[in-house]
Design a protein around this motif. Structure first.
Motif, short mmCIF file in Angstrom:
data_model
loop_
_atom_site.label_atom_id
_atom_site.label_comp_id
_atom_site.label_asym_id
_atom_site.label_seq_id
_atom_site.Cartn_x
_atom_site.Cartn_y
_atom_site.Cartn_z
N LYS A 146 44.52 40.72 41.53
CA LYS A 146 43.67 40.35 40.40
C LYS A 146 44.29 39.23 39.59
O LYS A 146 43.58 38.44 38.97
CB LYS A 146 43.39 41.57 39.52
N PHE A 147 45.63 39.15 39.59
CA PHE A 147 46.28 38.03 38.88
C PHE A 147 45.88 36.71 39.49
O PHE A 147 45.39 35.81 38.80
CB PHE A 147 47.81 38.18 38.93
N VAL A 165 38.49 47.24 50.55
CA VAL A 165 38.26 47.67 49.17
C VAL A 165 39.21 46.92 48.23
O VAL A 165 38.80 46.47 47.15
CB VAL A 165 38.45 49.20 49.04
N ALA A 166 40.47 46.75 48.64
CA ALA A 166 41.44 46.02 47.81
C ALA A 166 41.02 44.57 47.62
O ALA A 166 41.10 44.02 46.52
CB ALA A 166 42.82 46.10 48.45
N ALA A 167 40.56 43.93 48.70
CA ALA A 167 40.15 42.52 48.62
C ALA A 167 38.93 42.34 47.72
O ALA A 167 38.91 41.46 46.86
CB ALA A 167 39.87 41.97 50.02
N LEU A 168 37.91 43.17 47.92
CA LEU A 168 36.70 43.04 47.12
C LEU A 168 36.94 43.44 45.66
O LEU A 168 36.41 42.81 44.75
CB LEU A 168 35.57 43.87 47.72
N SER A 169 37.76 44.45 45.46
CA SER A 169 38.05 44.89 44.09
C SER A 169 38.85 43.84 43.33
O SER A 169 38.70 43.71 42.11
CB SER A 169 38.82 46.22 44.12
N ALA A 170 39.69 43.09 44.05
CA ALA A 170 40.44 42.03 43.40
C ALA A 170 39.56 40.84 43.03
O ALA A 170 39.90 40.05 42.15
CB ALA A 170 41.58 41.57 44.31
N GLY A 171 38.42 40.71 43.75
CA GLY A 171 37.50 39.62 43.42
C GLY A 171 37.06 38.76 44.57
O GLY A 171 36.34 37.78 44.37
N ILE A 226 43.43 36.02 41.73
CA ILE A 226 41.99 35.79 41.89
C ILE A 226 41.27 35.74 40.55
O ILE A 226 40.50 34.79 40.29
CB ILE A 226 41.38 36.86 42.81
N GLN A 227 41.49 36.72 39.71
CA GLN A 227 40.77 36.77 38.44
C GLN A 227 41.39 35.85 37.38
O GLN A 227 40.72 35.01 36.79
CB GLN A 227 40.73 38.21 37.92
N GLN A 228 42.70 36.04 37.18
CA GLN A 228 43.34 35.33 36.08
C GLN A 228 43.53 33.85 36.37
O GLN A 228 43.23 33.00 35.52
CB GLN A 228 44.70 35.98 35.76
N ILE A 229 44.01 33.52 37.57
CA ILE A 229 44.29 32.12 37.88
C ILE A 229 43.04 31.39 38.39
O ILE A 229 42.61 30.39 37.80
CB ILE A 229 45.44 32.00 38.90
N LEU A 230 42.42 31.90 39.47
CA LEU A 230 41.30 31.18 40.06
C LEU A 230 40.05 31.20 39.18
O LEU A 230 39.49 30.15 38.85
CB LEU A 230 40.96 31.74 41.44
N ARG A 231 39.61 32.38 38.81
CA ARG A 231 38.33 32.48 38.10
C ARG A 231 38.45 32.08 36.63
O ARG A 231 37.57 31.38 36.11
CB ARG A 231 37.78 33.91 38.22
N GLU A 232 39.51 32.51 35.94
CA GLU A 232 39.61 32.25 34.50
C GLU A 232 40.31 30.92 34.20
O GLU A 232 39.74 30.05 33.53
CB GLU A 232 40.33 33.40 33.82
N GLN A 233 41.53 30.76 34.71
CA GLN A 233 42.28 29.55 34.37
C GLN A 233 41.71 28.31 35.04
O GLN A 233 41.50 27.29 34.39
CB GLN A 233 43.75 29.74 34.75
N MET A 234 41.46 28.37 36.34
CA MET A 234 40.95 27.21 37.07
C MET A 234 39.43 27.08 36.98
O MET A 234 38.87 26.05 37.33
CB MET A 234 41.39 27.28 38.53
N GLN A 235 38.75 28.16 36.53
CA GLN A 235 37.29 28.17 36.42
C GLN A 235 36.62 27.88 37.76
O GLN A 235 35.59 27.21 37.83
CB GLN A 235 36.83 27.14 35.37
N PHE A 236 37.22 28.40 38.83
CA PHE A 236 36.66 28.20 40.17
C PHE A 236 35.49 29.15 40.38
O PHE A 236 35.64 30.36 40.24
CB PHE A 236 37.73 28.43 41.24
N ASP A 237 34.33 28.61 40.74
CA ASP A 237 33.13 29.43 40.92
C ASP A 237 32.62 29.39 42.35
O ASP A 237 31.48 29.71 42.63
CB ASP A 237 32.03 28.98 39.95
N GLY A 238 33.47 28.98 43.29
CA GLY A 238 33.08 29.00 44.69
C GLY A 238 33.31 30.36 45.31
O GLY A 238 33.72 31.32 44.66
N VAL A 239 33.03 30.45 46.60
CA VAL A 239 33.20 31.69 47.35
C VAL A 239 34.69 31.93 47.61
O VAL A 239 35.45 30.99 47.87
CB VAL A 239 32.45 31.62 48.69
#
Length: 341
Positions: A228-229, A266-272, A231-244
């Motif tokens: 989640k660090f 489950v781990a991969a999808l739960s992480a994002g 995928i969520q924190q770096i890619l989605r939040e910090q980098m604002q990446f909205d791709g697949v």
């Protein structure tokens, strides 16, 4: 609707078991391997059949060039991306032009046989990795960014979405994550400076990313694809990446830290991650499928961006895609032959 599992098939045609699996709501993609390939005509018949069973499905392949290209018989043999990096040192303009042509050629041939996209390009650095090597464009970020941008522009001009791999960088890890646990003990600042810049700078051209099955243990205890660090924190939040976000193959040895195939997806999808890949193990694919049957379907808007512009045409045993294609084939083959080791 597109599901969250990408799986493979055993042969060059669909079996009844394949057809039944493809109809499961959480199956969203099929990845083809060399064993699925006989000729361009056969591949197009196979992809047409897959879509007749499941029209909305995404079909993918690894067609990077060099030693990683599944479509060979009847297709253009592409150079390894590292050849463009070598040329760039002496002839930068020519290297950029050829990289763009190669991206266009790869995408044109892949789309022609009904495949939506190739998992390309590799944005890792050519450093100490046993598995990356000349799959990378170069041994420095500046040249990787320049050449990969050209390659992706060629892909997109042909009508194919791009997938950068393996975020945040696999090139500085010696172990091959296909067959061993891969651990990178550098600090976040070191990774950011040496490996991540290609992913950051090329984000506007990237439709998708594939996280590495690498544990960056000074940053997070989980492999990047389960983190989640990252995928969520770096890619989605910090980098604002909205791709697949596609997981790397969850059957790889380095993914085993999460447990069985059910725990891994489950781990991969739960992480994002939006879609998890389970390849070369049908029992594992069934186990993964059963584990996510009650999961919400992934973000459809994102996944729809991966759909390729597949032409309506009749394909023979050898490709014939017009004058521009033939000129490009001749150019890339001449370059490859001139740089063969």
């Amino acid at each position: 609707m597109i599901g969250a599992l990408m799986l493979d098939i055993a042969a060059t045609t669909l079996t009844q078991e394949d057809i039944e699996l493809l109809q499961a709501p959480q199956v969203g993609g099929v990845i083809l391997f060399a064993r699925n390939i006989e000729s361009p005509r056969q591949v197009r018949a196979l992809t047409d059949h897959i879509r007749s069973v499941r029209p909305e499905i995404l079909i993918a392949v690894d067609q990077e060039g060099g030693r990683v290209q599944r479509l060979r018989q009847g297709f253009t043999a592409l150079p390894a991306m590292g050849r463009f990096g070598e040329l760039y040192r002496s002839e930068p303009e020519r290297a950029c032009h050829l990289a763009r042509q190669c991206g266009w050629l790869m995408a044109t041939e892949v789309l022609a046989v009904g495949i939506d996209f190739s998992f390309a390009p590799v944005l890792d650095i050519n450093d100490i990795s046993d598995v990356i090597g000349d799959r990378a464009f170069a041994d420095n970020q500046e040249h990787i960014i320049i050449l990969a941008r050209q390659f992706m522009q060629g892909m997109q001009e042909a009508g194919m979405a791009t997938t950068g791999k393996h975020f945040p960088g696999h090139g500085s890890v010696k172990a091959d994550s296909h067959i061993a646990a891969a651990i990178d003990s550098r600090s976040y600042d070191e990774i950011h400076a040496k490996d991540m810049q290609s992913f950051i700078q090329l984000q506007p051209q990237l439709d998708a990313l594939m996280p590495a099955h690498v544990i960056y243990d000074q940053v997070d205890p989980h492999p990047a694809g389960f983190s989640k660090f990252w995928i969520q924190q770096i890619l989605r939040e910090q980098m604002q990446f909205d791709g697949v976000l596609f997981s790397d193959d969850l059957s790889m040895q380095a993914a085993g830290v999460a447990g069985g195939a059910d725990a891994r997806i489950v781990a991969a999808l739960s992480a994002g991650c939006d879609m998890g890949l389970v390849c070369n193990d049908r029992d594992a694919a069934r186990l993964a499928l059963s584990a996510i049957e009650n999961f919400a379907l992934p973000n459809q808007t994102r996944l729809e961006r991966m759909r390729g512009k597949i032409p309506k045409l009749s394909i023979g045993d050898t490709l014939d895609l017009g004058t521009e294609w033939q000129q490009c084939v001749d150019t890339i083959q001449a370059f490859k032959n001139a740089t063969a080791n």
